[in-house]
Scaffold this motif. Structure first.
Motif, mmCIF file in Angstrom:
data_model
loop_
_atom_site.group_PDB
_atom_site.id
_atom_site.type_symbol
_atom_site.label_atom_id
_atom_site.label_comp_id
_atom_site.label_asym_id
_atom_site.label_seq_id
_atom_site.Cartn_x
_atom_site.Cartn_y
_atom_site.Cartn_z
ATOM 1 N N THR A 185 0.864 -1.191 0.000
ATOM 2 C CA THR A 185 0.000 0.000 0.000
ATOM 3 C C THR A 185 0.903 1.244 0.000
ATOM 4 O O THR A 185 2.125 1.122 -0.037
ATOM 5 N N THR A 186 0.312 2.432 0.048
ATOM 6 C CA THR A 186 1.117 3.648 -0.186
ATOM 7 C C THR A 186 2.081 3.995 0.956
ATOM 8 O O THR A 186 3.049 4.710 0.744
ATOM 9 N N MET A 187 1.786 3.547 2.167
ATOM 10 C CA MET A 187 2.539 3.942 3.391
ATOM 11 C C MET A 187 2.529 5.456 3.597
ATOM 12 O O MET A 187 3.465 6.031 4.141
HETATM 13 P P1 FAD Z 1 -3.354 3.006 2.059
HETATM 14 O O1 FAD Z 1 -4.094 1.738 1.861
HETATM 15 O O2 FAD Z 1 -2.338 3.367 1.041
HETATM 16 O O3 FAD Z 1 -4.457 4.133 2.195
HETATM 17 C C1 FAD Z 1 -4.188 5.514 1.979
HETATM 18 C C2 FAD Z 1 -4.677 6.314 3.173
HETATM 19 O O4 FAD Z 1 -6.069 6.118 3.402
HETATM 20 C C3 FAD Z 1 -4.011 5.911 4.486
HETATM 21 O O5 FAD Z 1 -2.733 6.491 4.618
HETATM 22 C C4 FAD Z 1 -5.015 6.407 5.517
HETATM 23 O O6 FAD Z 1 -4.900 7.798 5.740
HETATM 24 C C5 FAD Z 1 -6.345 6.135 4.822
HETATM 25 N N1 FAD Z 1 -6.866 4.827 5.256
HETATM 26 C C6 FAD Z 1 -6.536 3.612 4.760
HETATM 27 N N2 FAD Z 1 -7.232 2.637 5.389
HETATM 28 C C7 FAD Z 1 -8.002 3.251 6.293
HETATM 29 C C8 FAD Z 1 -8.962 2.781 7.246
HETATM 30 N N3 FAD Z 1 -9.295 1.494 7.384
HETATM 31 N N4 FAD Z 1 -9.564 3.701 8.030
HETATM 32 C C9 FAD Z 1 -9.296 5.012 7.912
HETATM 33 N N5 FAD Z 1 -8.408 5.521 7.031
HETATM 34 C C10 FAD Z 1 -7.771 4.644 6.231
HETATM 35 N N6 FAD Z 1 -4.705 4.413 10.185
HETATM 36 C C11 FAD Z 1 -4.139 5.570 10.593
HETATM 37 O O7 FAD Z 1 -3.835 6.418 9.753
HETATM 38 N N7 FAD Z 1 -3.910 5.808 11.926
HETATM 39 C C12 FAD Z 1 -4.226 4.896 12.895
HETATM 40 O O8 FAD Z 1 -4.020 5.166 14.071
HETATM 41 C C13 FAD Z 1 -4.789 3.658 12.482
HETATM 42 N N8 FAD Z 1 -5.112 2.697 13.396
HETATM 43 C C14 FAD Z 1 -5.669 1.511 12.975
HETATM 44 C C15 FAD Z 1 -5.999 0.544 13.935
HETATM 45 C C16 FAD Z 1 -6.548 -0.675 13.537
HETATM 46 C C17 FAD Z 1 -6.930 -1.703 14.589
HETATM 47 C C18 FAD Z 1 -6.766 -0.929 12.175
HETATM 48 C C19 FAD Z 1 -7.363 -2.239 11.725
HETATM 49 C C20 FAD Z 1 -6.472 0.030 11.221
HETATM 50 C C21 FAD Z 1 -5.926 1.266 11.595
HETATM 51 N N9 FAD Z 1 -5.610 2.273 10.655
HETATM 52 C C22 FAD Z 1 -5.032 3.449 11.074
HETATM 53 C C23 FAD Z 1 -6.106 2.185 9.262
HETATM 54 C C24 FAD Z 1 -5.149 1.583 8.239
HETATM 55 O O9 FAD Z 1 -4.676 0.340 8.674
HETATM 56 C C25 FAD Z 1 -3.969 2.492 7.901
HETATM 57 O O10 FAD Z 1 -4.430 3.786 7.556
HETATM 58 C C26 FAD Z 1 -3.193 1.971 6.701
HETATM 59 O O11 FAD Z 1 -2.786 0.641 6.918
HETATM 60 C C27 FAD Z 1 -1.985 2.874 6.475
HETATM 61 O O12 FAD Z 1 -1.219 2.398 5.419
HETATM 62 P P2 FAD Z 1 -1.195 3.137 4.008
HETATM 63 O O13 FAD Z 1 -0.934 4.582 4.201
HETATM 64 O O14 FAD Z 1 -0.253 2.368 3.146
HETATM 65 O O15 FAD Z 1 -2.692 2.926 3.523
#
Ligand code: FAD
Length: 405
Positions: free
Chosen positions: A146-148
Motif C-alpha cells: 500500500t502507499t505507506m
Molecule cells: P493506504 O491503503 O495506502 O491508504 C491511503 C490512506 O487512506 C491511508 O494512509 C489512511 O490515511 C487512509 N486509510 C486507509 N485505510 C483506512 C482505514 N481502514 N480507516 C481510515 N483511514 C484509512 N490508520 C491511521 O492512519 N492511523 C491509525 O491510528 C490507524 N489505526 C488503525 C488501527 C486498527 C486496529 C486498524 C485495523 C487500522 C488502523 N488504521 C489506522 C487504518 C489503516 O490500517 C492504515 O491507515 C493503513 O494501513 C496505512 O497504510 P497506508 O498509508 O499504506 O494505507
C-alpha cells in the motif's frame, strides 16, 4: 508550497543550469534545493554478449559522455554554491528514500517524452488505478503493498485534499479503475468516515458511555495483554507483526486486523481499549479518530458485527506468505524453522526444533492459548453479549457485564 521548504530537482535529460524550467522553479520556490541524478541500473546493466564495451543499453562512448556531462553539471552547480548528488538504484525507490530522508516537500523534474520514462510514469498511474485494498499483501515488507502515506496524512505533511485531487486526475485517464470502498479513493473515504463519526459521537474512544459501542464483558488479563504487546504469544504470525509495529511504527492494514482480532474477540478476549492504547503509543500514524474507529470495528463493538468471522493466527498469514519470509525477518529466532512448521512451531518434532536451533518453550514461547478452544469460547461470549445488548437496548450495567463473565 511555502518558501523555506526543501525541493529536490531530479535531473533526467536537462543536464544544464541554463534554460532549465524545472531547476528555475525549484530555486524560486524553496530555500534548499537538492540537485540529484540517479544512475538507473536498467541503463547500466552489463551484457556479456555485447559486441563492444559498455552496458546492454549504452555503448562506452555514450556512458562516457553522460559521465562527463554530469561532471560538467556538477562544476556549474558548484559555481552556484551547490553540488550534484549522484545516486545509484531503481529511480522510483531512490527518489522515495530521498524524499523521506531529506524531508523534501517538492519534487521537480522535466517532462520526458521517452517511452521508458513515460512507462515509469504510467506504472505509477496503473498501480493507483488498479489498487484494491483487500488484495494487498500484509506480509509484503520489502516492497509494501500500500502507499505507506498514513504518517504523512496524519501529520498533514500531505494534504488529503491534494492527494484526493491527484487520484481523481489519474482516474480520469482510466476507464476501468477500481472503485470505493476498495480503491485508493475509498481509503480516503474511510479516513473521512472515521473523522466524521468520531467528531459526532460522545465518548467515541470508550466502551462505557458510547452509544454506538456494544457492551462486552472483556477479560482483564495483564499477563496475556503483555504477551501480545511484547510479541510473546507463541503465534509467529501475531508476534512478527507486533515486532514490526515496535520496530517500524507501521504495519499493513490486514496485519492490524490480525492482531486486533486476536487480542479481542478472536482469542484473548481483552478489551479493545487496551489494544488501542498500545497502537496509539507505537504507531507513527497514530490518529485518534481512525485508531479508535478501527478498534471498535475489529472488536465487533461497532460498525461490523460478524463476530463469528475470526482471523486465524495460523492460516491467514500462510495464505500470503507460505514460506514464512515475513516471520523469519521479524523473528530471527525462527529463521531456520522448516516452512511446514513456521506458522505452528510447537508442532515440530523435537529433533527438528533442535536442528533449527529453536526449542519451543525455551528459545521461543509455547502458544499462550489454543486457538481452536479460545476462538470457540470467544464466539460464545460474543453471542451472549450481543443477546443482552439487544434485549436491554444497549443499556447494560456493570453488574450485567459481571454476570456475563
Ligand atoms: P493506504 O491503503 O495506502 O491508504 C491511503 C490512506 O487512506 C491511508 O494512509 C489512511 O490515511 C487512509 N486509510 C486507509 N485505510 C483506512 C482505514 N481502514 N480507516 C481510515 N483511514 C484509512 N490508520 C491511521 O492512519 N492511523 C491509525 O491510528 C490507524 N489505526 C488503525 C488501527 C486498527 C486496529 C486498524 C485495523 C487500522 C488502523 N488504521 C489506522 C487504518 C489503516 O490500517 C492504515 O491507515 C493503513 O494501513 C496505512 O497504510 P497506508 O498509508 O499504506 O494505507
Amino acid at each position: 508550497m511555502t518558501p523555506g521548504s526543501n525541493s529536490l530537482i531530479w535531473f533526467r535529460k536537462g543536464l544544464r543550469i541554463h534554460d532549465n524550467p524545472a531547476l528555475e522553479y525549484a530555486a524560486k520556490t524553496s530555500t534548499h534545493v537538492y540537485p540529484l541524478f540517479v544512475i538507473d541500473p536498467h541503463y547500466m546493466k552489463p551484457d556479456p554478449t555485447a559486441f563492444s564495451p559498455g552496458s546492454k543499453l549504452a555503448g562506452l562512448n555514450r556512458i562516457r559522455f553522460l559521465l562527463e556531462s554530469l561532471l560538467d553539471l556538477d562544476s556549474n552547480l558548484k559555481k552556484l554554491g551547490s553540488r550534484l548528488l549522484v545516486l545509484h538504484g531503481e529511480p522510483g525507490e531512490v527518489l522515495i528514500r530521498c524524499l523521506k530522508e531529506w524531508d523534501i516537500k517538492r519534487l521537480c523534474f522535466e517532462y520526458d517524452t521517452d517511452p521508458y520514462y513515460q512507462s515509469l510514469d504510467a506504472k505509477v498511474k496503473e498501480w493507483v488505478a488498479k489498487f484494491e485494498k483487500p488484495n494487498t499483501d500484509p506480509s509484503a515488507f520489502l516492497k509494501p503493498a500500500t502507499t505507506m502515506l498514513s504518517p504523512y496524512l496524519k501529520f498533514g505533511c500531505l494534504s488529503s485534499r491534494y492527494f484526493y485531487q491527484c487520484i481523481k486526475e489519474i482516474e480520469k485517464e482510466f476507464k476501468n479503475h477500481t472503485s470505493p470502498p476498495v480503491s485508493l479513493l475509498g481509503q480516503l473515504y474511510w479516513r473521512d468516515f472515521f473523522y466524521t463519526v468520531g467528531f459526532g459521537t460522545p465518548n467515541f474512544d470508550c466502551m462505557r458511555g458510547n452509544k454506538i459501542c456494544r457492551q462486552i464483558p472483556w477479560n482483564n488479563d495483564d499477563e496475556l495483554l503483555a504477551a501480545w504487546r511484547d510479541a510473546r504469544t507463541g503465534f509467529p504470525w501475531i508476534d512478527a507483526i507486533m515486532v514490526q509495529l515496535r520496530k517500524w511504527g507501521w504495519i499493513h492494514h490486514l496485519a492490524r486486523h490480525s492482531v486486533a482480532c486476536f487480542l479481542t474477540r478472536g482469542d484473548l478476549f481483552i478489551h479493545w481499549e487496551k489494544g488501542r492504547d498500545v497502537f496509539e503509543r507505537l504507531l507513527v500514524d497514530s490518529d485518534w479518530a481512525i485508531n479508535n474507529g478501527n478498534w471498535l470495528w475489529l472488536s465487533c463493538s461497532s460498525f461490523f458485527y460478524q463476530y463469528h468471522r475470526i482471523y486465524s493466527p495460523i492460516s491467514f498469514g500462510k495464505k500470503y506468505d507460505p514460506s514464512g519470509a515475513y516471520i523469519r525477518h521479524f523473528l530471527p529466532v525462527l529463521k531456520d524453522m522448516p516452512k511446514e512448521y513456521i506458522y505452528e512451531p510447537w508442532t515440530a518434532p523435537l529433533s527438528i526444533q533442535k536442528k533449527a536451533n529453536c526449542i519451543i518453550g525455551k528459545d521461543y514461547p509455547k502458544p499462550v492459548i489454543s486457538h481452536e478452544t479460545a476462538s470457540k469460547e470467544c464466539k460464545g461470549k460474543m453471542a451472549a453479549a450481543y443477546e443482552l445488548n439487544k434485549k436491554q437496548n444497549g443499556k447494560v450495567s456493570d453488574e450485567d457485564l459481571q454476570n456475563l463473565r
